[in-house]
Enzyme design. Structure first.
Site: not given
Length: 176
Positions: A111, A134, A142-143, A169
């Site tokens: 952040y 979001n 946003c993850h 990912e």
């Protein structure tokens, strides 16, 4: 902002559960975690808050390009989305969301780093608030935003979903 339009929606199954996807003629505008039955009250409230008036219509055909790209993402065949987006939020929120779109597949940012990137280094809490609002999670990733200490903190869909997405990912190791 007042707009008169049809908002199309449909749902899809995914590795993180059902998703209800909404789009206007301009593009995808909202993704909610859950089935349409569960998500429609939240979607209606969000549309009202955004000043979007019009008909809410279930339409598999209008949503299918979004479902197709999300499906490709979930099986690891897609790392970037090529979809038109109809984004609603404040100027600050949109600035944060644009910064999120620059976080690559398999990468994370804190952040604090996002705050620095948008030129608001003291706005770390506000970045978290924008992340939480979001309207298009996964597509606007946003993850991929984590705490400065590397901890997974906050996710509108729940930390379990965030963990699955980041593992998928390859951004984090599987946590048992």
């Amino acid at each position: 902002m007042s707009a008169q339009s049809t908002v199309y929606y449909d749902e899809m199954d995914s590795p993180i559960g059902a998703l209800t996807i909404s789009a206007t003629e301009r593009g995808v505008c909202h993704i909610h975690f859950g089935t349409a039955d569960f998500s429609l009250p939240t979607l209606k409230a969000w549309l009202k808050k955004q000043g979007i008036k019009g008909e809410l219509v279930q339409n598999k055909e209008k949503i299918s390009p979004i479902v197709e790209q999300l499906s490709e993402y979930f099986v690891g065949e897609r790392h970037e989305f090529e979809l038109p987006i109809d984004l609603y939020g404040t100027g600050f929120q949109k600035k944060v969301w644009e910064a999120l779109r620059n976080i690559g597949y398999g990468e994370t940012r804190s952040y604090k780093k996002i705050a620095q990137e948008i030129g608001a280094p003291k706005a770390v809490r506000a970045i978290g608030g924008a992340n939480n609002q979001n309207p298009i999670p996964i597509i606007i990733p946003c993850h991929r935003v984590i705490g400065s200490n590397g901890a997974m903190v906050g996710y509108g869909g729940g930390l379990d979903k965030k963990e699955i997405l980041l593992q998928m990912e390859g951004a984090i190791e599987k946590i048992s």
